[in-house]
Design an enzyme around this catalytic site. Structure first.
Site, PDB file in Angstrom:
ATOM      1  N   SER A  19      68.878  44.720 -68.765  1.00 22.82           N
ATOM      2  CA  SER A  19      69.849  43.735 -68.272  1.00 22.82           C
ATOM      3  C   SER A  19      69.158  42.424 -67.878  1.00 22.82           C
ATOM      4  CB  SER A  19      70.679  44.297 -67.118  1.00 22.82           C
ATOM      5  OG  SER A  19      69.908  44.456 -65.957  1.00 22.82           O
ATOM      6  N   ASN A  20      67.912  42.495 -67.432  1.00 16.25           N
ATOM      7  CA  ASN A  20      67.190  41.249 -67.132  1.00 16.25           C
ATOM      8  C   ASN A  20      66.793  40.519 -68.409  1.00 16.25           C
ATOM      9  OD1 ASN A  20      66.792  40.728 -64.153  1.00 16.25           O
ATOM     10  ND2 ASN A  20      66.327  42.923 -64.296  1.00 16.25           N
ATOM     11  N   MET A  96      57.964  49.807 -67.615  1.00 17.11           N
ATOM     12  CA  MET A  96      57.552  50.835 -66.660  1.00 17.11           C
ATOM     13  C   MET A  96      56.116  51.327 -66.878  1.00 17.11           C
ATOM     14  SD  MET A  96      60.097  50.842 -64.751  1.00 17.11           S
ATOM     15  CE  MET A  96      59.888  52.264 -63.688  1.00 17.11           C
ATOM     16  N   ASN A 113      56.796  39.121 -63.450  1.00 17.34           N
ATOM     17  CA  ASN A 113      57.482  40.400 -63.265  1.00 17.34           C
ATOM     18  C   ASN A 113      58.633  40.218 -62.284  1.00 17.34           C
ATOM     19  OD1 ASN A 113      57.867  43.280 -63.461  1.00 17.34           O
ATOM     20  ND2 ASN A 113      56.931  43.462 -61.436  1.00 17.34           N
ATOM     21  N   HIS A 115      60.949  42.369 -59.437  1.00 19.27           N
ATOM     22  CA  HIS A 115      60.882  43.594 -58.641  1.00 19.27           C
ATOM     23  C   HIS A 115      62.065  43.623 -57.659  1.00 19.27           C
ATOM     24  CE1 HIS A 115      58.987  47.022 -56.705  1.00 19.27           C
ATOM     25  NE2 HIS A 115      59.360  46.486 -55.569  1.00 19.27           N
ATOM     26  N   THR A 147      49.277  40.034 -61.132  1.00 18.49           N
ATOM     27  CA  THR A 147      47.826  40.088 -60.933  1.00 18.49           C
ATOM     28  C   THR A 147      47.414  41.563 -61.009  1.00 18.49           C
ATOM     29  OG1 THR A 147      48.157  40.233 -58.553  1.00 18.49           O
ATOM     30  CG2 THR A 147      47.791  38.024 -59.451  1.00 18.49           C
ATOM     31  N   GLU A 180      69.134  39.552 -59.275  1.00 15.75           N
ATOM     32  CA  GLU A 180      68.026  39.567 -60.241  1.00 15.75           C
ATOM     33  C   GLU A 180      68.355  38.683 -61.443  1.00 15.75           C
ATOM     34  OE1 GLU A 180      66.189  43.262 -61.388  1.00 15.75           O
ATOM     35  OE2 GLU A 180      66.869  44.288 -59.589  1.00 15.75           O
TER      36      GLU A 180
HETATM   37  C1  GRF Z   1      65.176  46.011 -62.451  1.00 14.28           C
HETATM   38  O1  GRF Z   1      65.709  46.468 -61.241  1.00 14.28           O
HETATM   39  C2  GRF Z   1      63.870  45.297 -62.226  1.00 14.28           C
HETATM   40  O2  GRF Z   1      63.823  44.628 -61.014  1.00 14.28           O
HETATM   41  C3  GRF Z   1      62.896  46.459 -62.226  1.00 14.28           C
HETATM   42  O3  GRF Z   1      63.369  47.340 -63.205  1.00 14.28           O
HETATM   43  C4  GRF Z   1      64.771  47.164 -63.364  1.00 14.28           C
HETATM   44  C5  GRF Z   1      65.008  46.857 -64.801  1.00 14.28           C
HETATM   45  O4  GRF Z   1      66.379  46.762 -65.102  1.00 14.28           O
HETATM   46  N1  GRF Z   1      61.544  46.006 -62.473  1.00 14.28           N
HETATM   47  P1  GRF Z   1      66.831  46.201 -66.517  1.00 14.28           P
HETATM   48  O5  GRF Z   1      66.174  47.101 -67.567  1.00 14.28           O
HETATM   49  O6  GRF Z   1      66.385  44.790 -66.617  1.00 14.28           O
HETATM   50  O7  GRF Z   1      68.322  46.334 -66.537  1.00 14.28           O
END
Ligand code: GRF
Length: 207
Positions: A19-20, A96, A113, A115, A147, A180
């Site tokens: 989704s990001n 991940m 990144n 978070h 980093t 996000e």
């Molecule tokens: C998000 O909550 C991001 O902050 C974390 O992993 C999740 C990824 O979600 N690092 P998506 O795959 O972008 O929907």
């Protein structure tokens, strides 16, 4: 006349739903972000992010993390793919895998990144659950440079999100996710803008 191609080339790394990634695709499509996505790489075949990328007509690649003799070699394989596409900013979007020095040194100050907490609180996995368990009243999202230390690079953008009475991991996660999707394109825009520096561990944007 040809449309001018945006010069900034992003490489986006995903492991899941993406989704990001979608937020970046949308920000580029509606002109909020002057960039192009050169490639979307996943370590997981079948990740939802790959479908989103294909829907948007982007090149996708699966580079499985399994079967490499070392993390360095996996990292180098990723770097090779990104360099082959002349990527100048790497966006981790729910990727991940921890990346190591072979990757980080190849893209100095050019890996970002997102978070789902207000760092330095609650680094690592299950940040929203950590926040709930701790009992904080406010959590949020952090976009930061990557980093060697996990979730600890200079902070580019943060957005706060209230923790409400009765929140579950799912409800808090959903509320943070909305922020996000605003924060990531905003941070990438700041980075691409180039008018910034890092002072100690502070990201300093120049007016
Ligand atoms: C998000 O909550 C991001 O902050 C974390 O992993 C999740 C990824 O979600 N690092 P998506 O795959 O972008 O929907």
């Amino acid at each position: 006349m040809n449309a001018r191609l945006p010069s900034h080339r992003l490489g986006v790394l995903v492991s899941g739903r993406g989704s990001n990634l979608q937020a970046l695709i949308d920000a580029i499509a509606d002109g909020r972000l002057a960039a192009s996505i050169a490639v979307v790489i996943s370590n997981v075949a079948g990740a939802g992010g790959l479908d989103r990328a294909q829907q948007a007509g982007l090149e996708t690649l699966v580079v499985d993390h399994r079967g490499w003799p070392s993390r360095d070699e996996y990292d180098r394989a990723l770097v090779d793919e990104l360099r082959a596409r002349e990527v100048d900013l790497v966006c981790l979007a729910g990727f991940m895998r921890r990346i190591g020095p072979a990757f980080i040194d190849a893209f100095p100050r050019a890996i970002v990144n997102i978070h789902p907490s207000l760092l330095p609180s609650f680094p690592g996995l299950h940040a929203q659950q950590q926040a709930l368990a701790y009992g904080v009243r406010v959590s949020g999202v952090t976009v930061h440079l990557v980093t060697a230390e996990l979730d600890a690079g200079p902070i580019i953008v943060q957005r706060a999100v209230p923790v409400l009475e009765g929140d579950t991991e799912a409800t808090l996660t959903a509320r943070i996710l909305v922020e996000e999707h605003q924060a990531y394109p905003e941070a990438v825009r700041l980075l691409l803008d180039g008018r910034w520096t890092v002072d100690g561990r502070r990201f300093v944007a120049r007016p």
